[in-house]
Design an enzyme around this catalytic site. Sequence first.
Site, short mmCIF file in Angstrom:
data_model
loop_
_atom_site.label_atom_id
_atom_site.label_comp_id
_atom_site.label_asym_id
_atom_site.label_seq_id
_atom_site.Cartn_x
_atom_site.Cartn_y
_atom_site.Cartn_z
N ASN A 141 0.85 -1.18 0.00
CA ASN A 141 0.00 0.00 0.00
C ASN A 141 0.89 1.24 0.00
OD1 ASN A 141 -2.45 1.32 0.03
ND2 ASN A 141 -3.28 0.10 1.71
N HIS A 142 0.35 2.35 -0.43
CA HIS A 142 1.14 3.59 -0.52
C HIS A 142 0.41 4.73 0.18
CE1 HIS A 142 4.23 2.32 -3.57
NE2 HIS A 142 3.34 1.34 -3.70
N PRO A 143 1.17 5.72 0.68
CA PRO A 143 0.56 6.85 1.41
C PRO A 143 -0.07 7.86 0.45
CG PRO A 143 2.95 7.12 1.30
CD PRO A 143 2.64 5.79 0.68
#
Length: 221
Positions: free
Chosen positions: A86-88
């Site tokens: 997942n990415h911010p």
Amino acid sequence: MKYFDNYPPVAEPKPAHVLTKEPNIHPTCKIKDSTVGDYAALAESTVMVESSFGDYSYTAGNVHIMYAEIGKYCSIAINVRINPSNHPQWRVTQHHMTYRRIDYGLDTVDDTEFFDWRRADKCTIGHDVWIGHAATIMPGVNIGTGAIIGSGAVVTKDVGPYEIAVGVPAKVIKKRFDDETIAKLLDSEWWNWDRETLEANFKDLFDVPTFLNKFSSEKSI
């Protein structure tokens, strides 16, 4: 045009491979801070990070499992992804240099808060779950015991016990059995049998009516 019966040719049949209590892990697998159950099998290029993998469960190869709990007797096909990276999205850039800072020489420490956020969004897979080829189980998703996930599905929401989910995004299309049968199967908890009990009652697993007649409780469902 040449017909090949078997290529490359095998001089002698290979001996049957029998799984043992010791987990069968292919040398190309990468496992970090994880547990693997008895009689489990991890095929080529399986990657597992901070996860648990139950007894008798197996992967068919090139499976990535991150921050997840996998139950017993699960069948996981090739190219499956469970809890992919997942990415911010809330930052100016969602590039992983913002949390893998050491790799880019931008800090002396990585972003531990980001990885703690990922750990908190783990996936939970019940027992006897079949996950089809190239399916993706997104962060935070729970899949119930006995469920089936179709090939190529992208699962963004929870799937209940013995439900069948397919598509992108995945949707439940039906249940494997009626609600009464499902309740009785869940009540049996056969997946917790020890090896001796499994061997003694193995053939009863082939037929649902036979199994329920022998192992379901007498109480009304």
